[in-house]
Motif scaffolding. Sequence first.
Motif, mmCIF file in Angstrom:
data_model
loop_
_atom_site.group_PDB
_atom_site.id
_atom_site.type_symbol
_atom_site.label_atom_id
_atom_site.label_comp_id
_atom_site.label_asym_id
_atom_site.label_seq_id
_atom_site.Cartn_x
_atom_site.Cartn_y
_atom_site.Cartn_z
ATOM 1 N N ARG A 149 0.850 -1.190 0.000
ATOM 2 C CA ARG A 149 0.000 0.000 0.000
ATOM 3 C C ARG A 149 0.896 1.254 0.000
ATOM 4 N NH1 ARG A 149 -2.919 -3.262 -1.197
ATOM 5 N NH2 ARG A 149 -4.950 -3.884 -0.351
ATOM 6 N N GLU A 150 0.618 2.128 -0.964
ATOM 7 C CA GLU A 150 1.296 3.419 -1.053
ATOM 8 C C GLU A 150 0.215 4.497 -1.036
ATOM 9 O OE1 GLU A 150 3.401 3.180 -4.695
ATOM 10 O OE2 GLU A 150 4.798 1.631 -4.008
ATOM 11 N N SER A 151 0.208 5.310 0.009
ATOM 12 C CA SER A 151 -0.860 6.292 0.202
ATOM 13 C C SER A 151 -0.277 7.696 0.252
ATOM 14 C CB SER A 151 -1.620 6.001 1.505
ATOM 15 O OG SER A 151 -2.163 4.699 1.502
ATOM 16 N N ASP A 152 -0.945 8.603 -0.433
ATOM 17 C CA ASP A 152 -0.577 10.014 -0.420
ATOM 18 C C ASP A 152 -1.796 10.823 -0.001
ATOM 19 O OD1 ASP A 152 2.206 10.001 -1.610
ATOM 20 O OD2 ASP A 152 1.096 8.970 -3.193
ATOM 21 N N LEU A 153 -1.600 11.690 0.966
ATOM 22 C CA LEU A 153 -2.695 12.472 1.518
ATOM 23 C C LEU A 153 -2.313 13.946 1.538
ATOM 24 C CD1 LEU A 153 -5.480 12.493 3.020
ATOM 25 C CD2 LEU A 153 -4.166 12.322 5.144
ATOM 26 N N VAL A 154 -3.186 14.769 0.988
ATOM 27 C CA VAL A 154 -3.031 16.223 1.048
ATOM 28 C C VAL A 154 -4.190 16.771 1.861
ATOM 29 C CG1 VAL A 154 -2.817 18.371 -0.250
ATOM 30 C CG2 VAL A 154 -1.907 16.238 -1.208
ATOM 31 N N THR A 155 -3.875 17.462 2.952
ATOM 32 C CA THR A 155 -4.895 17.988 3.858
ATOM 33 C C THR A 155 -4.822 19.511 3.892
ATOM 34 O OG1 THR A 155 -4.746 16.014 5.240
ATOM 35 C CG2 THR A 155 -5.789 17.953 6.215
ATOM 36 N N ARG A 156 -5.974 20.117 3.734
ATOM 37 C CA ARG A 156 -6.078 21.580 3.864
ATOM 38 C C ARG A 156 -7.191 21.872 4.864
ATOM 39 N NH1 ARG A 156 -6.409 24.715 -1.640
ATOM 40 N NH2 ARG A 156 -5.732 26.400 -0.234
ATOM 41 N N SER A 157 -6.865 22.674 5.857
ATOM 42 C CA SER A 157 -7.827 23.059 6.887
ATOM 43 C C SER A 157 -8.192 24.530 6.733
ATOM 44 C CB SER A 157 -7.253 22.793 8.278
ATOM 45 O OG SER A 157 -6.939 21.423 8.442
ATOM 46 N N ALA A 158 -9.272 24.895 7.392
ATOM 47 C CA ALA A 158 -9.741 26.275 7.301
ATOM 48 C C ALA A 158 -8.700 27.247 7.852
ATOM 49 C CB ALA A 158 -11.049 26.418 8.064
ATOM 50 N N ASP A 159 -8.528 28.359 7.154
ATOM 51 C CA ASP A 159 -7.684 29.450 7.622
ATOM 52 C C ASP A 159 -8.569 30.369 8.452
ATOM 53 O OD1 ASP A 159 -6.214 31.788 7.969
ATOM 54 O OD2 ASP A 159 -5.161 31.530 6.062
ATOM 55 N N LEU A 160 -8.548 30.164 9.763
ATOM 56 C CA LEU A 160 -9.494 30.874 10.623
ATOM 57 C C LEU A 160 -9.231 32.370 10.660
ATOM 58 C CD1 LEU A 160 -9.747 28.328 13.578
ATOM 59 C CD2 LEU A 160 -11.256 28.594 11.614
ATOM 60 N N GLY A 161 -7.958 32.774 10.599
ATOM 61 C CA GLY A 161 -7.662 34.199 10.583
ATOM 62 C C GLY A 161 -8.214 34.873 9.341
ATOM 63 N N ALA A 162 -8.014 34.234 8.172
ATOM 64 C CA ALA A 162 -8.553 34.787 6.939
ATOM 65 C C ALA A 162 -10.073 34.796 6.961
ATOM 66 C CB ALA A 162 -8.034 33.979 5.751
#
Length: 860
Positions: A495-508
């Motif tokens: 198994r080869e897994s790639d994960l890209v995570t983006r979270s909310a920019d609360l300041g913006a």
Amino acid sequence: MNNNKLLALSLALSASAIPSYAQDDSGREEATSRRQIEEVIVTARKRSENIQETPVAVTAFSGDALREQGIMSTQELSKSVPSLQINDSTSPQIFIRGIGQRAHMARFDPSVSVYIDGIFIPRPDGQLLDTIDIESVQVLRGPQGTLFGKNNTGGALVFNLTKPGDTVGGFVEGLMGNYNEQSVRAAVDVPISDTLLSRVSVSSRRRDGFLQNLGSDSNQSIDRLSAIGQIRWEAADNLTVDGLAFYGKVREKYPSYHCELINDDALFVNGLGVLWAGDTDPSNPTAYRDNCAANNRKNLPDLTTNQGDSFRAVKAQDILLLGTTLEWQISENNTLKTIIGYRDATKFGPQSAADEGGPQPFLRALVLDDSIQESLTLEFQLNGSAFDGSVDYTAGFFWQDEYKSERFLTSNPLVGAESSTLIALAGGQSGLNLPNLGTLIPGGTVPLIAGILPLATLQDFDINGQTYAAFTQATWHITDNIEWTLGGRYTEEIRESDLVTRSADLGAMLSILNSIDPRFIPVVPDMGVAAYAGTWSEDPIQIANDALNSYFPGEIKTPLGAPQYDSRDSTFRQFTPMTSAAWIMPEQWFDDGLLSSAMVYGTWSFGFKSGFHEPSGIDGLTEVAPEELENREIGIKIDALERSLRMNIALYSMSFTNMQLITVNVDSANSLVVTSQNAGESTIDGGELEVLWLPSENMMLSFTYSNNNYKYDEFMDNDLAALALRGEFVPVDRSKEDFAVSPETSASFGAQYTIVTDYGLFTPRIDVSYKSEVYMGLDAGSWQVAQTNPELIYAEAYSLVDARLSWNDPMSDLRVSAYVKNLADKRYDIGAVGTAESLGTFTRALGDPRTFGIELRKEF
């Protein structure tokens, strides 16, 4: 024509009088007396064998049997097969003997394998096939750890298509029913030459949704189009090549569901002390409760839900499957088979995966954009016999390459809180400090709006996987009546897994909110906290969320921060052995006796399901180890009363380790995440009974029963409130809980009688199926609710009654059937989730109400 001749003609059309199929060596059905149960040939051990002489718990249906019972999809098999549970609500779930995969995300392998013409179907959302042009289906119960291309822990469903014939012929079938159901199926054999045969099958099935979602369209509709093309080339006397092309298009809506509040102390109800849109009095927050109550089944008209217009119930998928099978008869006793399969599937988003169950979009989980699934499989099988036929063997190699992608969004709204509440919450979160908040806003008199719950977490998940397996199994016929089988399989899963995570920019987010409405004044940008220059009575939480919704009209309601990247590679290896012994009692023992034949067998086998990588909020990927299952089984298969009565019994005990269980947890940012981990060990003891009786040439009776006693030996979790409020890991022992999703008891009864007249054959039929209550809790708090209010966390037991009346004219090959399914119009659940500890709700999806219609089938 007299009645006896008419009955004889009908036999050529109807192996469907019993839920099995008979074949001769050429694969064609034999016509035998209905008074005697036909021989059923199965391929549970990769070679053709009489089911009564196969030491495997297997149930087999012919295509005629499926039609006779009105089974139009894989899901309906669970009405008649012991220990089989198939749900298809917001996600497909197949369970055998309590073992299955509850979640449908791309990272999970199925616990029950599905094959069509030997080609492995790797994804659960592609496993629930319509029974278009099916020649036979076999349900193998228990781990299939040796012979089948992909290891599993629950069992296997094996579908075989009707192969091209050597003469022009086929059928046309139409159906019309209530809820505007319309179905057309057709198939035709077109021989191209003496050695090149072809068959084309098409199917279209549509039905309006019966579940009206207020503010949106009706859900639980059917809209499926599929086509199959087959080629058979008899290249030589000892070489056959079969080609398959399948295309399927799904454009329907899965069910919306109902909501019931089951725990006032849940984190999102009272546990965190937060306020929701609609709360205008901080001393008496009711919005969350009211939202669930607005979609409570008791508060709505029948067959009506209220999940609002934000619920994404579209089930859209395109599937292409290509396959080639080469079968080379090397010698009289040895055959080499090569199976190549390619599958390309695309799921179209957005699709709702979960929410708290009300009409307001408080908590959402969505599969966005298009999810890609591609797989290529190759299998070699060498089958034959040696040592003058005293040993039958199978050996082979399996390889699979698979790619999966998925974009997943968890989305929550801005919530509100008093300053004292917010300070307390911040105190339990690592890295957050609000020492001046109480000074800035003394007494909590000013409304605070905050992104306490993650406004958005967007994850792009790509998975590449390879499977390599070598297997062998041999059966030694020690005598004419005693055999011993030994087999093993070595599997390697990469198994080869790639994960890209983006979270909310609360300041913006706060800057945008302030620019839209200056009354929202940023206070603590890192937590997305703003003070509102107004009063609670103005409903500032709703104002703030409406502002963001207007600024971000898409599914993602907030600006996103910089991406975080995570990759993991793992290799999982396992050897799974099996052995069995069988004794076929000598036929001379039963001359003129009650019994006609009997076999006793014992099996010891192992199953294994690959590990995977699990996203855990902002913490990225964690490794989940493979599941392992040990099965000990004894069985007896009996034919009696001159082979008019068949009774098969299986008793088993299974030990399950490293169970991949869904738990609710928190990441390092103290955000709630639903993850899987190796949290449990269990024991499953059970038994299955199948009875078929032909008391006369015209009558058939069937009965099935299964009972599975599930017991966790170990199931450790963490106390969710301690994690969320104080950041403490407090262990919780969940080993007393019931197994979820699969009922302990299931049963079915079928009765069919053929009336022979000068005007054709009339066949009334009735089928009754029963499922016991099912525990549907997901977290530890749900089990606590179940101890005092089981109706709030269990799906109720139910029985369904189906009835059919068919008229068949054997002379014209015409058949007309009228049917009613769910005759009593019973309301029952096909999917449910209880999350008493976190969401505090019990959400449930309804099964089909009473449906009825008429079918016409013409063969030519």
